[in-house]
Each structure stands twice: as structure tokens, then as C-alpha cells.
Write a protein that holds these residues in place. Structure first.
Motif, mmCIF file in Angstrom:
data_model
loop_
_atom_site.group_PDB
_atom_site.id
_atom_site.type_symbol
_atom_site.label_atom_id
_atom_site.label_comp_id
_atom_site.label_asym_id
_atom_site.label_seq_id
_atom_site.Cartn_x
_atom_site.Cartn_y
_atom_site.Cartn_z
ATOM 1 N N GLY A 279 -4.408 -6.390 43.006
ATOM 2 C CA GLY A 279 -3.709 -6.082 41.765
ATOM 3 C C GLY A 279 -2.231 -6.416 41.844
ATOM 4 N N LEU A 280 -1.607 -6.060 42.981
ATOM 5 C CA LEU A 280 -0.185 -6.352 43.161
ATOM 6 C C LEU A 280 0.074 -7.857 43.229
ATOM 7 N N VAL A 281 -0.827 -8.596 43.872
ATOM 8 C CA VAL A 281 -0.681 -10.054 43.951
ATOM 9 C C VAL A 281 -0.766 -10.669 42.553
ATOM 10 N N VAL A 282 -1.741 -10.222 41.757
ATOM 11 C CA VAL A 282 -1.890 -10.742 40.396
ATOM 12 C C VAL A 282 -0.653 -10.409 39.561
ATOM 13 N N ILE A 283 -0.125 -9.198 39.728
ATOM 14 C CA ILE A 283 1.114 -8.831 39.029
ATOM 15 C C ILE A 283 2.256 -9.750 39.463
ATOM 16 N N GLY A 284 2.324 -10.035 40.777
ATOM 17 C CA GLY A 284 3.351 -10.935 41.285
ATOM 18 C C GLY A 284 3.233 -12.331 40.711
ATOM 19 N N VAL A 285 2.003 -12.835 40.633
ATOM 20 C CA VAL A 285 1.768 -14.163 40.053
ATOM 21 C C VAL A 285 2.172 -14.167 38.575
ATOM 22 N N GLY A 286 1.816 -13.074 37.871
ATOM 23 C CA GLY A 286 2.208 -12.963 36.472
ATOM 24 C C GLY A 286 3.712 -12.942 36.311
ATOM 25 N N GLY A 287 4.391 -12.176 37.172
ATOM 26 C CA GLY A 287 5.849 -12.121 37.135
ATOM 27 C C GLY A 287 6.460 -13.487 37.389
ATOM 28 N N TYR A 288 5.860 -14.236 38.315
ATOM 29 C CA TYR A 288 6.359 -15.585 38.604
ATOM 30 C C TYR A 288 6.198 -16.497 37.392
ATOM 31 N N VAL B 36 -7.850 -3.025 49.367
ATOM 32 C CA VAL B 36 -7.933 -4.447 49.026
ATOM 33 C C VAL B 36 -7.672 -4.644 47.532
ATOM 34 N N LEU B 37 -8.268 -3.778 46.713
ATOM 35 C CA LEU B 37 -8.089 -3.894 45.259
ATOM 36 C C LEU B 37 -6.632 -3.688 44.856
ATOM 37 N N ILE B 38 -5.980 -2.725 45.474
ATOM 38 C CA ILE B 38 -4.568 -2.483 45.156
ATOM 39 C C ILE B 38 -3.724 -3.708 45.524
ATOM 40 N N VAL B 39 -4.009 -4.285 46.694
ATOM 41 C CA VAL B 39 -3.285 -5.491 47.122
ATOM 42 C C VAL B 39 -3.541 -6.631 46.142
ATOM 43 N N LEU C 199 -4.336 -3.346 35.437
ATOM 44 C CA LEU C 199 -5.614 -2.700 35.145
ATOM 45 C C LEU C 199 -6.470 -2.542 36.401
ATOM 46 N N VAL C 200 -6.348 -3.470 37.341
ATOM 47 C CA VAL C 200 -7.076 -3.332 38.616
ATOM 48 C C VAL C 200 -6.595 -2.073 39.344
ATOM 49 N N ILE C 201 -5.281 -1.888 39.385
ATOM 50 C CA ILE C 201 -4.732 -0.712 40.059
ATOM 51 C C ILE C 201 -5.114 0.566 39.319
ATOM 52 N N VAL C 202 -5.066 0.519 37.981
ATOM 53 C CA VAL C 202 -5.478 1.679 37.182
ATOM 54 C C VAL C 202 -6.938 2.024 37.462
ATOM 55 N N ALA D 229 -15.596 -6.366 37.063
ATOM 56 C CA ALA D 229 -15.914 -4.935 37.094
ATOM 57 C C ALA D 229 -16.948 -4.629 38.171
ATOM 58 N N GLY D 230 -17.962 -5.500 38.318
ATOM 59 C CA GLY D 230 -18.993 -5.300 39.332
ATOM 60 C C GLY D 230 -18.428 -5.379 40.741
ATOM 61 N N MET D 231 -17.570 -6.381 40.971
ATOM 62 C CA MET D 231 -16.959 -6.517 42.293
ATOM 63 C C MET D 231 -16.050 -5.333 42.585
ATOM 64 N N THR D 232 -15.317 -4.882 41.555
ATOM 65 C CA THR D 232 -14.429 -3.730 41.729
ATOM 66 C C THR D 232 -15.231 -2.487 42.100
ATOM 67 N N ALA D 233 -16.366 -2.298 41.432
ATOM 68 C CA ALA D 233 -17.216 -1.129 41.715
ATOM 69 C C ALA D 233 -17.684 -1.135 43.163
ATOM 70 N N ARG D 234 -18.053 -2.312 43.671
ATOM 71 C CA ARG D 234 -18.522 -2.401 45.060
ATOM 72 C C ARG D 234 -17.382 -2.112 46.035
ATOM 73 N N LEU D 235 -16.196 -2.641 45.756
ATOM 74 C CA LEU D 235 -15.062 -2.431 46.659
ATOM 75 C C LEU D 235 -14.577 -0.988 46.638
ATOM 76 N N MET D 236 -14.770 -0.303 45.505
ATOM 77 C CA MET D 236 -14.295 1.073 45.390
ATOM 78 C C MET D 236 -15.173 2.075 46.130
ATOM 79 N N GLU D 237 -16.234 1.590 46.776
ATOM 80 C CA GLU D 237 -17.135 2.492 47.493
ATOM 81 C C GLU D 237 -16.547 3.013 48.796
ATOM 82 N N ASN D 238 -15.442 2.397 49.272
ATOM 83 C CA ASN D 238 -14.812 2.886 50.504
ATOM 84 C C ASN D 238 -13.298 2.704 50.420
ATOM 85 N N GLY D 239 -12.608 3.365 51.317
ATOM 86 C CA GLY D 239 -11.151 3.356 51.298
ATOM 87 C C GLY D 239 -10.554 1.985 51.521
#
Length: 271
Positions: A163-172, A158-161, A215-218, A143-153
Motif C-alpha cells: 500500500g505504501l509503495v502504491v501511494i509512493g508511486v501515486g505521489g511520484y 506485506v500488504l501495508i508495504v 484503501l489497501v492499508i485501510v 480483494a481475493g489476494m488481500t484476503a489470503r495475505l490477511m490470514e497472518n501477520g
């Protein structure tokens, strides 16, 4: 002065020599055993959550649980060594391929070995923190790292990417379970019991990872970094749904079964 090819041959020979060490192989296999134990503890915590008890259903929660038991501090230091040994083993596989392969292995196999090495190094580092008494909740760190990354576009992208990678790993993981591809990782013919463990375990862990990535993407689109708390957040979100108690129990059992499958890996994984 040695030529490039000669140096490379010497380095490859040194790595293969380490791979042939029975003691080192056992230490690396112990990494699978420790991973299994932690997954069983995560499953146990998830089931506790279903009955209204507290805890973090992720690696940090499992490490804290392990460290609180008699002899827990010693167990944590053993876990650090085991994870490091498995990480080094994966690095060697990335360099020269699996010891059990007849050839040098494909580029994809080596890439996967390198990625797994990074994962086990992270596990060792996290475990080291708990072993020396300074471990932190994975959820709070995320959550702390996410808050820092969300400070700029760029950080949000990066967070969306991620999140998608983690979803991909989960799907695999889900695919690997239902397709029974995990059997290729094991030596010899395995029983139906091992098949069922692998199917249920990989599917359950995959669903948890998909939830964590979602949840990262949300978190990005709701500007709420507190939602991005990894597997613990995914498990607890599951518990908030209709029939959440039943879902938590099923999730806990599934993750625990993955832990039991990791014990099989400790004994029968192709190294």
C-alpha cells in the motif's frame, strides 16, 4: 571458448541491434497507444458511474469494454502483442540503456525501465486473459489476494508495504505532472496543449493510485479485504463522498486526459 567480456559485448550488440529495428520500435510504441486507449475507457467508465451506470473503472473494466465492441477480440490480441513489445523494449533499456541516450544511462534509469517492464508484462498477461475469454475483474483478484495475505501477520505487513509503495508511486505521478518532468520523456519541443495534458493526466492518475494504496492499508486495519479493490475501489470511494458525482466526472476526465497524453508518448516518446 569465448571469454566473459566478449560474450557480454556480443549480447549487448544483439540488444542494440534489436533496438535499431524500426518495426520493433513501432510495435513498442503501439503499447503506449493501447495504454492510452485503455485509460480513456477507464475515464469513460468513471463518468458513467457518476450517472448511476455500472462498470469497473480499472484496466479489467476497460479490457472488458474493449472486448465487447465489434472487432474487440482482434483488438485485444493486438493489445497483447503491443504490451509484450513494450515490455521487451523496457527490458532492453534495463540492459543497455535507452537508444536515444548518448551514454548508457544511470542505474536509476535502468531500474525504472526494469520496473516498467514488469508492469507491461502484467498488462500483457491480463489482456491475454480477456483475449482468450477468461479475464477476471482486477478488483476481485485484488480483494481475493488481500484476503489470503490477511490470514497472518507477515501477510498483513506485506500488504501495508504494498500500500505504501502504491501511494509512493501515486505521489511520484503527481510530482511528475506538476513539475512537468514528463517532458523529459518526449522528443523535441512540445506544445502547451501537450503540457496541459501531461500535468492533468499525471496528477489524476497519481491521485487514483494514492487512493488505491490507501484503501489497501485501510483494508488491513479494518480486516475488510473487500476494500482493497485497486483503482476501481478508489474511484468508487470518491463517488461516495460529498459532491461525489462531480468528483467522479473530474476523475474520469483526468484519467482520460492521461490516455490522450499516452497517444503523445506513442508518437514522441524517447525510445
Amino acid at each position: 571458448m569465448e571469454s566473459g567480456p566478449a560474450v557480454n559485448t556480443s549480447a549487448t550488440g544483439a540488444v542494440e541491434g534489436v533496438q535499431n529495428s524500426t518495426l520493433f520500435e513501432r510495435a513498442a510504441r503501439a503499447g503506449h497507444f493501447v495504454s492510452g486507449l485503455l485509460h480513456i475507457l477507464i475515464g469513460y467508465i468513471a463518468i458513467r458511474l457518476a450517472f448511476g451506470q455500472g462498470g469497473n473503472a480499472d484496466q479489467s473494466g476497460a479490457l472488458a469494454e474493449l472486448g465487447s465492441k465489434p472487432g474487440g477480440s482482434i483488438a485485444l490480441w493486438i493489445a497483447v502483442v503491443a504490451f509484450l513489445a513494450l515490455a521487451i523494449w523496457r527490458i532492453m533499456e534495463a540492459i543497455v540503456g535507452k537508444k536515444s541516450d548518448q551514454d548508457e544511462g544511470s542505474a536509476m534509469d535502468r531500474l525504472k525501465a526494469g520496473a516498467l517492464a514488469v508492469v507491461y508484462i502484467a498488462f500483457a498477461w491480463s489482456t491475454f486473459g480477456f483475449a482468450k475469454g477468461s479475464g477476471e475483474s482486477s478488483g476481485q483478484q485484488n480483494a481475493g489476494m488481500t484476503a489470503r495475505l490477511m490470514e497472518n501477520g507477515f501477510g498483513k505487513l506485506v500488504l501495508i508495504v504494498v500500500g505504501l509503495v502504491v501511494i509512493g508511486v501515486g505521489g511520484y505521478h503527481v510530482y511528475k505532472g506538476v513539475s512537468k518532468n514528463f517532458l523529459d520523456d518526449l522528443e523535441g519541443h512540445q506544445s502547451k496543449g501537450v503540457e496541459y495534458l501531461g500535468i492533468a493526466g499525471y496528477a489524476a492518475k497519481g491521485v487514483a493510485l494514492i487512493g488505491a494504496g490507501a484503501l489497501v492499508i485501510v483494508a488491513v486495519f479494518t480486516s475488510d479485504p473487500s476494500k482493497a479493490t485497486g483503482i476501481d475501489g478508489a474511484v468508487k470511494t470518491l463517488g461516495e463522498q460529498p459532491f461525489g458525482q462531480i468528483l467522479l466526472i473530474l476523475a474520469g476526465i483526468g484519467i482520460g486526459l492521461y490516455g490522450l497524453y499516452a497517444f503523445v508518448l506513442a508518437r514522441h516518446a524517447k525510445m
